[in-house]
Design a protein around this motif. Structure first.
Motif, PDB file in Angstrom:
ATOM      1  N   HIS A  58       0.859  -1.174   0.000  1.00 37.42           N
ATOM      2  CA  HIS A  58       0.000   0.000   0.000  1.00 37.42           C
ATOM      3  C   HIS A  58       0.902   1.233   0.000  1.00 37.42           C
ATOM      4  N   ARG A  59       0.553   2.226  -0.777  1.00 39.58           N
ATOM      5  CA  ARG A  59       1.354   3.446  -0.810  1.00 39.58           C
ATOM      6  C   ARG A  59       1.261   4.188   0.522  1.00 39.58           C
ATOM      7  N   ARG A  60       2.318   4.903   0.848  1.00 44.17           N
ATOM      8  CA  ARG A  60       2.410   5.780   2.021  1.00 44.17           C
ATOM      9  C   ARG A  60       2.287   5.020   3.343  1.00 44.17           C
ATOM     10  N   GLY A  61       2.845   3.820   3.368  1.00 47.93           N
ATOM     11  CA  GLY A  61       2.838   3.064   4.612  1.00 47.93           C
ATOM     12  C   GLY A  61       3.556   3.780   5.735  1.00 47.93           C
ATOM     13  N   GLU A  62       4.633   4.520   5.393  1.00 47.60           N
ATOM     14  CA  GLU A  62       5.371   5.238   6.420  1.00 47.60           C
ATOM     15  C   GLU A  62       4.533   6.356   7.033  1.00 47.60           C
ATOM     16  N   LEU A  63       3.670   6.996   6.220  1.00 45.31           N
ATOM     17  CA  LEU A  63       2.779   8.025   6.747  1.00 45.31           C
ATOM     18  C   LEU A  63       1.717   7.392   7.628  1.00 45.31           C
ATOM     19  N   ALA A  64       1.173   6.271   7.193  1.00 47.08           N
ATOM     20  CA  ALA A  64       0.129   5.598   7.974  1.00 47.08           C
ATOM     21  C   ALA A  64       0.646   5.211   9.357  1.00 47.08           C
ATOM     22  N   SER A  65       1.814   4.585   9.421  1.00 44.45           N
ATOM     23  CA  SER A  65       2.334   4.158  10.717  1.00 44.45           C
ATOM     24  C   SER A  65       2.657   5.363  11.602  1.00 44.45           C
ATOM     25  N   SER A  66       3.157   6.434  11.009  1.00 39.68           N
ATOM     26  CA  SER A  66       3.479   7.631  11.774  1.00 39.68           C
ATOM     27  C   SER A  66       2.224   8.273  12.356  1.00 39.68           C
ATOM     28  N   LEU A  67       1.148   8.317  11.579  1.00 42.16           N
ATOM     29  CA  LEU A  67      -0.106   8.889  12.065  1.00 42.16           C
ATOM     30  C   LEU A  67      -0.674   8.077  13.231  1.00 42.16           C
ATOM     31  N   VAL A  68      -0.535   6.764  13.158  1.00 47.98           N
ATOM     32  CA  VAL A  68      -1.022   5.903  14.240  1.00 47.98           C
ATOM     33  C   VAL A  68      -0.259   6.197  15.530  1.00 47.98           C
ATOM     34  N   ILE A  69       1.060   6.288  15.445  1.00 39.90           N
ATOM     35  CA  ILE A  69       1.853   6.589  16.637  1.00 39.90           C
ATOM     36  C   ILE A  69       1.528   7.981  17.161  1.00 39.90           C
ATOM     37  N   ASP A  70       1.330   8.947  16.266  1.00 37.19           N
ATOM     38  CA  ASP A  70       0.944  10.293  16.689  1.00 37.19           C
ATOM     39  C   ASP A  70      -0.322  10.266  17.535  1.00 37.19           C
ATOM     40  N   CYS A  71      -1.310   9.540  17.062  1.00 39.54           N
ATOM     41  CA  CYS A  71      -2.596   9.500  17.752  1.00 39.54           C
ATOM     42  C   CYS A  71      -2.467   8.843  19.120  1.00 39.54           C
ATOM     43  N   ILE A  72      -1.709   7.746  19.186  1.00 40.61           N
ATOM     44  CA  ILE A  72      -1.509   7.079  20.469  1.00 40.61           C
ATOM     45  C   ILE A  72      -0.813   8.018  21.446  1.00 40.61           C
ATOM     46  N   ALA A  73       0.225   8.705  20.986  1.00 33.91           N
ATOM     47  CA  ALA A  73       0.963   9.615  21.860  1.00 33.91           C
ATOM     48  C   ALA A  73       0.069  10.714  22.412  1.00 33.91           C
ATOM     49  N   GLU A  74      -0.861  11.181  21.608  1.00 37.59           N
ATOM     50  CA  GLU A  74      -1.755  12.263  22.044  1.00 37.59           C
ATOM     51  C   GLU A  74      -2.795  11.792  23.051  1.00 37.59           C
ATOM     52  N   MET A  75      -3.211  10.521  22.966  1.00 37.22           N
ATOM     53  CA  MET A  75      -4.340  10.041  23.760  1.00 37.22           C
ATOM     54  C   MET A  75      -3.969   9.085  24.882  1.00 37.22           C
ATOM     55  N   ILE A  76      -2.718   8.619  24.936  1.00 36.13           N
ATOM     56  CA  ILE A  76      -2.373   7.542  25.857  1.00 36.13           C
ATOM     57  C   ILE A  76      -2.545   7.929  27.320  1.00 36.13           C
ATOM     58  N   ASP A  77      -2.379   9.199  27.652  1.00 38.56           N
ATOM     59  CA  ASP A  77      -2.536   9.611  29.047  1.00 38.56           C
ATOM     60  C   ASP A  77      -3.975   9.506  29.525  1.00 38.56           C
ATOM     61  N   GLU A  78      -4.920   9.359  28.602  1.00 33.04           N
ATOM     62  CA  GLU A  78      -6.333   9.239  28.967  1.00 33.04           C
ATOM     63  C   GLU A  78      -6.746   7.794  29.210  1.00 33.04           C
ATOM     64  N   VAL A  79      -5.861   6.846  28.930  1.00 30.79           N
ATOM     65  CA  VAL A  79      -6.225   5.431  29.032  1.00 30.79           C
ATOM     66  C   VAL A  79      -6.220   4.977  30.489  1.00 30.79           C
ATOM     67  N   SER A  80      -7.371   4.467  30.933  1.00 25.34           N
ATOM     68  CA  SER A  80      -7.458   3.907  32.274  1.00 25.34           C
ATOM     69  C   SER A  80      -8.193   2.575  32.305  1.00 25.34           C
ATOM     70  N   ASP A  81      -8.692   2.121  31.136  1.00 24.03           N
ATOM     71  CA  ASP A  81      -9.355   0.825  31.070  1.00 24.03           C
ATOM     72  C   ASP A  81      -9.460   0.377  29.612  1.00 24.03           C
TER      73      ASP A  81
END
Length: 247
Positions: A58-81
């Protein structure tokens, strides 16, 4: 006084691919083309790490994986369950679909993801796709992620087709991340990796290398994958839990 976990991370294009479409992050450290190896101590109440593997073919796999990590980094502090993790994965998935139509995006770009988050006495492993997570205890290593790949007949080689991924299709499809909880106090180490490791090195050798390479298990595992042919991008994160470091 906060406990200190020891961690190692590495990502490599391998010996066949012309670029690395994997991304990873451990707490505040993030992989990039210029910085692909890291080791350090994590003195934090919230341990987290994630590996994302941009989908080959699939084209732009490097962008896809980077966006996923970005989102996790932004939201991980909210995870409690578990519910928070499912919401995080759903948000990362929708972010990929929005990015497909944005400048620089590509239709059906996609990524796998595997991650860990732990706070004190509670921890969770989550994954979508075929990137894996293993937990090591005193006497065994256990895969706790689930490979979202087609079931095969006995004797068939593992399929690289994915039954679930973040993005990876032209329109969204129902998605359910695999989430499992664990007690961080009962675990010696956590291993996260893309399939560039597990396709090249079997589980028994992976466990042996982690146990006999305390100075840098990630580099030892990467070396084994490259020695076996390095047919894909390889990304590895190993975290030795604080309650076992001094033992």
């Amino acid at each position: 006084m906060l406990a200190k976990h020891r961690a190692w991370a590495t990502t490599h294009a391998g010996l066949v691919r012309d670029r690395n479409e994997d991304s990873c992050q451990v707490a505040s450290w993030r992989s990039s083309p210029a910085e692909a190896n890291w080791r350090g101590s994590l003195a934090t109440e919230r341990l987290w790490a994630a590996v994302a593997d941009g989908m080959g073919g699939h084209r732009r796999g490097e962008l896809a994986s980077s966006l996923v990590i970005d989102c996790i980094a932004e939201m991980i502090d909210e995870v409690s369950d578990d519910t928070d993790i499912h919401q995080l994965i759903a948000q990362a998935n929708m972010r990929l679909f929005h990015a497909m139509a944005a400048p620089g995006g590509s239709p059906a770009m996609g990524s796998t993801v595997v991650g860990v988050v732990a706070t004190g006495q509670r921890g969770w492993i989550f994954n979508v796709g075929d990137s894996r997570a293993y937990l090591l205890t005193g006497d065994e290593m256990q895969q706790v992620s689930v490979d979202h790949t087609p079931k095969l007949a006995a004797g068939d080689r593992r399929s690289h087709a994915l039954t679930q991924s973040l993005g990876g299709t032209l329109t969204p499809i129902p998605l359910k991340a695999h989430v499992v909880s664990f007690d961080p106090r009962a675990v010696e180490a956590v291993l996260l990796c893309s399939d560039g490791l597990t396709d090249m090195v079997d589980d028994d050798e992976i466990e042996a290398l982690v146990r006999r390479s305390p100075d840098d298990p990630a580099q030892a595992l990467l070396g084994a994958a490259l020695d076996a042919g390095g047919a894909d991008n390889v990304t590895i994160v190993v975290v030795h839990m604080a309650n076992h470091i001094s033992r």
